[in-house]
Design a protein around this motif. Structure first.
Motif, PDB file in Angstrom:
ATOM      1  N   GLN A 125       0.800  -1.211   0.000  1.00 43.96           N
ATOM      2  CA  GLN A 125       0.000   0.000   0.000  1.00 43.96           C
ATOM      3  C   GLN A 125       0.845   1.279   0.000  1.00 43.96           C
ATOM      4  O   GLN A 125       0.431   2.308  -0.493  1.00 43.96           O
ATOM      5  N   ASP A 126       2.031   1.239   0.601  1.00 42.86           N
ATOM      6  CA  ASP A 126       2.872   2.434   0.610  1.00 42.86           C
ATOM      7  C   ASP A 126       3.928   2.394  -0.482  1.00 42.86           C
ATOM      8  O   ASP A 126       4.962   3.023  -0.380  1.00 42.86           O
ATOM      9  N   GLU A 127       3.627   1.641  -1.525  1.00 47.35           N
ATOM     10  CA  GLU A 127       4.535   1.535  -2.668  1.00 47.35           C
ATOM     11  C   GLU A 127       4.816   2.925  -3.235  1.00 47.35           C
ATOM     12  O   GLU A 127       3.897   3.709  -3.461  1.00 47.35           O
ATOM     13  N   PRO A 128       6.100   3.290  -3.454  1.00 48.21           N
ATOM     14  CA  PRO A 128       6.408   4.652  -3.908  1.00 48.21           C
ATOM     15  C   PRO A 128       5.995   4.939  -5.335  1.00 48.21           C
ATOM     16  O   PRO A 128       5.870   6.096  -5.719  1.00 48.21           O
ATOM     17  N   VAL A 129       5.806   3.890  -6.147  1.00 47.29           N
ATOM     18  CA  VAL A 129       5.391   4.093  -7.540  1.00 47.29           C
ATOM     19  C   VAL A 129       4.205   3.172  -7.822  1.00 47.29           C
ATOM     20  O   VAL A 129       4.269   1.970  -7.589  1.00 47.29           O
ATOM     21  N   ILE A 130       3.125   3.755  -8.321  1.00 38.85           N
ATOM     22  CA  ILE A 130       1.960   2.967  -8.720  1.00 38.85           C
ATOM     23  C   ILE A 130       1.949   2.904 -10.236  1.00 38.85           C
ATOM     24  O   ILE A 130       2.033   3.932 -10.912  1.00 38.85           O
ATOM     25  N   ALA A 136       2.758   5.662 -14.701  1.00 37.83           N
ATOM     26  CA  ALA A 136       3.601   5.480 -13.514  1.00 37.83           C
ATOM     27  C   ALA A 136       3.424   6.729 -12.662  1.00 37.83           C
ATOM     28  O   ALA A 136       3.751   7.840 -13.103  1.00 37.83           O
ATOM     29  N   ILE A 137       2.885   6.550 -11.458  1.00 38.95           N
ATOM     30  CA  ILE A 137       2.651   7.669 -10.548  1.00 38.95           C
ATOM     31  C   ILE A 137       3.681   7.581  -9.437  1.00 38.95           C
ATOM     32  O   ILE A 137       3.641   6.650  -8.621  1.00 38.95           O
ATOM     33  N   HIS A 138       4.628   8.511  -9.422  1.00 33.72           N
ATOM     34  CA  HIS A 138       5.689   8.529  -8.420  1.00 33.72           C
ATOM     35  C   HIS A 138       5.200   9.359  -7.232  1.00 33.72           C
ATOM     36  O   HIS A 138       5.189  10.593  -7.282  1.00 33.72           O
ATOM     37  N   LEU A 139       4.789   8.668  -6.175  1.00 31.55           N
ATOM     38  CA  LEU A 139       4.107   9.345  -5.078  1.00 31.55           C
ATOM     39  C   LEU A 139       5.010  10.318  -4.329  1.00 31.55           C
ATOM     40  O   LEU A 139       4.580  11.419  -3.965  1.00 31.55           O
ATOM     41  N   ALA A 140       6.236   9.924  -4.074  1.00 33.28           N
ATOM     42  CA  ALA A 140       7.127  10.780  -3.290  1.00 33.28           C
ATOM     43  C   ALA A 140       7.409  12.097  -3.999  1.00 33.28           C
ATOM     44  O   ALA A 140       7.565  13.141  -3.366  1.00 33.28           O
ATOM     45  N   GLU A 141       7.457  12.054  -5.337  1.00 30.64           N
ATOM     46  CA  GLU A 141       7.806  13.248  -6.114  1.00 30.64           C
ATOM     47  C   GLU A 141       6.589  13.902  -6.765  1.00 30.64           C
ATOM     48  O   GLU A 141       6.728  14.912  -7.443  1.00 30.64           O
ATOM     49  N   GLU A 149       6.881   8.948 -20.760  1.00 35.97           N
ATOM     50  CA  GLU A 149       6.981  10.387 -21.005  1.00 35.97           C
ATOM     51  C   GLU A 149       6.318  11.154 -19.852  1.00 35.97           C
ATOM     52  O   GLU A 149       5.225  10.798 -19.414  1.00 35.97           O
ATOM     53  N   ALA A 150       6.968  12.222 -19.389  1.00 34.96           N
ATOM     54  CA  ALA A 150       6.428  13.018 -18.287  1.00 34.96           C
ATOM     55  C   ALA A 150       5.133  13.701 -18.714  1.00 34.96           C
ATOM     56  O   ALA A 150       4.999  14.169 -19.843  1.00 34.96           O
ATOM     57  N   VAL A 151       4.185  13.740 -17.788  1.00 40.17           N
ATOM     58  CA  VAL A 151       2.905  14.422 -18.008  1.00 40.17           C
ATOM     59  C   VAL A 151       2.754  15.488 -16.932  1.00 40.17           C
ATOM     60  O   VAL A 151       2.888  15.198 -15.738  1.00 40.17           O
ATOM     61  N   LYS A 152       2.474  16.704 -17.343  1.00 45.85           N
ATOM     62  CA  LYS A 152       2.311  17.795 -16.389  1.00 45.85           C
ATOM     63  C   LYS A 152       0.858  17.888 -15.956  1.00 45.85           C
ATOM     64  O   LYS A 152      -0.037  18.103 -16.777  1.00 45.85           O
ATOM     65  N   LEU A 153       0.612  17.737 -14.647  1.00 42.67           N
ATOM     66  CA  LEU A 153      -0.730  17.814 -14.094  1.00 42.67           C
ATOM     67  C   LEU A 153      -0.810  18.940 -13.069  1.00 42.67           C
ATOM     68  O   LEU A 153       0.176  19.247 -12.388  1.00 42.67           O
ATOM     69  N   THR A 154      -1.982  19.529 -12.953  1.00 43.04           N
ATOM     70  CA  THR A 154      -2.204  20.503 -11.888  1.00 43.04           C
ATOM     71  C   THR A 154      -2.332  19.743 -10.561  1.00 43.04           C
ATOM     72  O   THR A 154      -2.535  18.515 -10.552  1.00 43.04           O
ATOM     73  N   PRO A 155      -2.212  20.435  -9.425  1.00 49.35           N
ATOM     74  CA  PRO A 155      -2.358  19.748  -8.131  1.00 49.35           C
ATOM     75  C   PRO A 155      -3.676  18.987  -7.998  1.00 49.35           C
ATOM     76  O   PRO A 155      -3.692  17.853  -7.489  1.00 49.35           O
ATOM     77  N   ILE A 156      -4.773  19.565  -8.448  1.00 45.83           N
ATOM     78  CA  ILE A 156      -6.062  18.875  -8.334  1.00 45.83           C
ATOM     79  C   ILE A 156      -6.098  17.670  -9.259  1.00 45.83           C
ATOM     80  O   ILE A 156      -6.558  16.586  -8.873  1.00 45.83           O
ATOM     81  N   GLU A 157      -5.596  17.813 -10.485  1.00 43.40           N
ATOM     82  CA  GLU A 157      -5.561  16.677 -11.411  1.00 43.40           C
ATOM     83  C   GLU A 157      -4.725  15.546 -10.825  1.00 43.40           C
ATOM     84  O   GLU A 157      -5.109  14.367 -10.909  1.00 43.40           O
ATOM     85  N   TYR A 158      -3.588  15.891 -10.218  1.00 43.73           N
ATOM     86  CA  TYR A 158      -2.735  14.870  -9.640  1.00 43.73           C
ATOM     87  C   TYR A 158      -3.446  14.157  -8.490  1.00 43.73           C
ATOM     88  O   TYR A 158      -3.413  12.919  -8.397  1.00 43.73           O
ATOM     89  N   ASP A 159      -4.073  14.908  -7.595  1.00 40.22           N
ATOM     90  CA  ASP A 159      -4.750  14.291  -6.450  1.00 40.22           C
ATOM     91  C   ASP A 159      -5.879  13.375  -6.907  1.00 40.22           C
ATOM     92  O   ASP A 159      -6.109  12.308  -6.326  1.00 40.22           O
ATOM     93  N   LEU A 160      -6.571  13.770  -7.953  1.00 41.78           N
ATOM     94  CA  LEU A 160      -7.655  12.951  -8.490  1.00 41.78           C
ATOM     95  C   LEU A 160      -7.111  11.661  -9.099  1.00 41.78           C
ATOM     96  O   LEU A 160      -7.623  10.561  -8.838  1.00 41.78           O
ATOM     97  N   LEU A 161      -6.045  11.773  -9.887  1.00 43.22           N
ATOM     98  CA  LEU A 161      -5.430  10.588 -10.476  1.00 43.22           C
ATOM     99  C   LEU A 161      -4.859   9.671  -9.400  1.00 43.22           C
ATOM    100  O   LEU A 161      -4.985   8.445  -9.488  1.00 43.22           O
ATOM    101  N   LYS A 162      -4.242  10.248  -8.385  1.00 46.54           N
ATOM    102  CA  LYS A 162      -3.691   9.445  -7.295  1.00 46.54           C
ATOM    103  C   LYS A 162      -4.779   8.622  -6.613  1.00 46.54           C
ATOM    104  O   LYS A 162      -4.593   7.435  -6.331  1.00 46.54           O
ATOM    105  N   ALA A 163      -5.929   9.247  -6.347  1.00 45.11           N
ATOM    106  CA  ALA A 163      -7.030   8.531  -5.705  1.00 45.11           C
ATOM    107  C   ALA A 163      -7.500   7.368  -6.567  1.00 45.11           C
ATOM    108  O   ALA A 163      -7.799   6.281  -6.059  1.00 45.11           O
TER     109      ALA A 163
END
Length: 232
Positions: A125-130, A136-141, A149-163
């Motif tokens: 569950q605390d895996e640093p990369v999902i 690939a979602i790098h949680l620590a960074e 390829e890197a994708v630029k997300l806004t803070p809200i977009e990132y939080d939504l994708l992380k969930a």
């Protein structure tokens, strides 16, 4: 996942027999229960890796079995139900179900849902990369890559994708997503925010935003991040 113990809870002998044959044929060990109380006893003594629970049981509703299981167990649970109303699906997910399958169902679909749930449970569950669906979602960074390829997300977009990514393969209700990203808000008034930001994510992450496969809509319920591309 081969050899995983699957608890099947249903009072219809034909369903139990069908599930026994199909699951054993795919290398699973099958445990059976035909009532809610029996299911709770088997779950506590045999410690299955996943449970498939029918909503309509003779002594209690399957959702009550789920609630009682969630008091002490986080094993994946898939609900079987003839109910396809949105409120029933939401009730099952809010009670702690990992997924639901509406009867009548195809065995191939159920087996796929089982594989996804077992994979999700096996992840740390605390895996640093999902990783899911080429992402690939790098949680620590707080960094996201799509096919390397890197994708630029806004803070809200990132939080939504992380969930969504932390529950990859599972339905996440609109209420759960709103609470995760925006906190304690009125879901009726804030639902349009969710649709807007899901649209933003699809424009950045989907091959064809008009035909999304990574972020799948479960109508009236919520969204699911696919684990793998759909079969051709």
């Amino acid at each position: 996942m081969s050899g995983a113990k699957i608890l099947v809870v249903d009072d219809e002998r034909a369903i139990l027999k069908l599930m026994q044959i199909a699951l054993k044929g795919h290398g699973y060990e099958v445990l059976e229960a035909s009532s809610g109380e029996e299911a709770l006893v088997v779950a506590s003594t045999k410690r299955p890796d996943l449970a498939v629970i029918d909503w309509g049981l003779p002594d209690m509703e399957g959702i009550e079995v789920l609630r009682r299981l969630r008091e002490w167990s986080q094993m994946p649970v898939i609900m079987l139900t003839v109910r396809d109303a949105e409120e029933d699906k939401i009730a099952a997910l809010d009670a702690g179900a990992d997924d639901y399958v509406v009867k009548p169902f195809g065995m191939g679909e159920l087996l796929a849902r089982i594989r996804v749930a077992l994979r999700h449970a096996a992840r740390v569950q605390d895996e640093p990369v999902i990783e899911a669906a080429g992402l690939a979602i790098h949680l620590a960074e707080r960094r996201v890559e799509l096919n390397g390829e890197a994708v630029k997300l806004t803070p809200i977009e990132y939080d939504l994708l992380k969930a969504l990514a932390q529950n990859a393969g599972k339905v996440v209700t609109q209420r759960q997503l709103l609470r995760h990203v925006w906190g304690d808000v009125d879901p009726d008034n804030a639902a349009h925010y969710l649709r807007v930001y899901i649209g933003h994510l699809r424009k950045k992450l989907e091959d064809d935003p008009s035909r999304p496969w990574r972020i799948v809509t479960e109508p009236g319920v919520g969204y699911r991040l696919a684990v793998e591309p759909p079969e051709a």
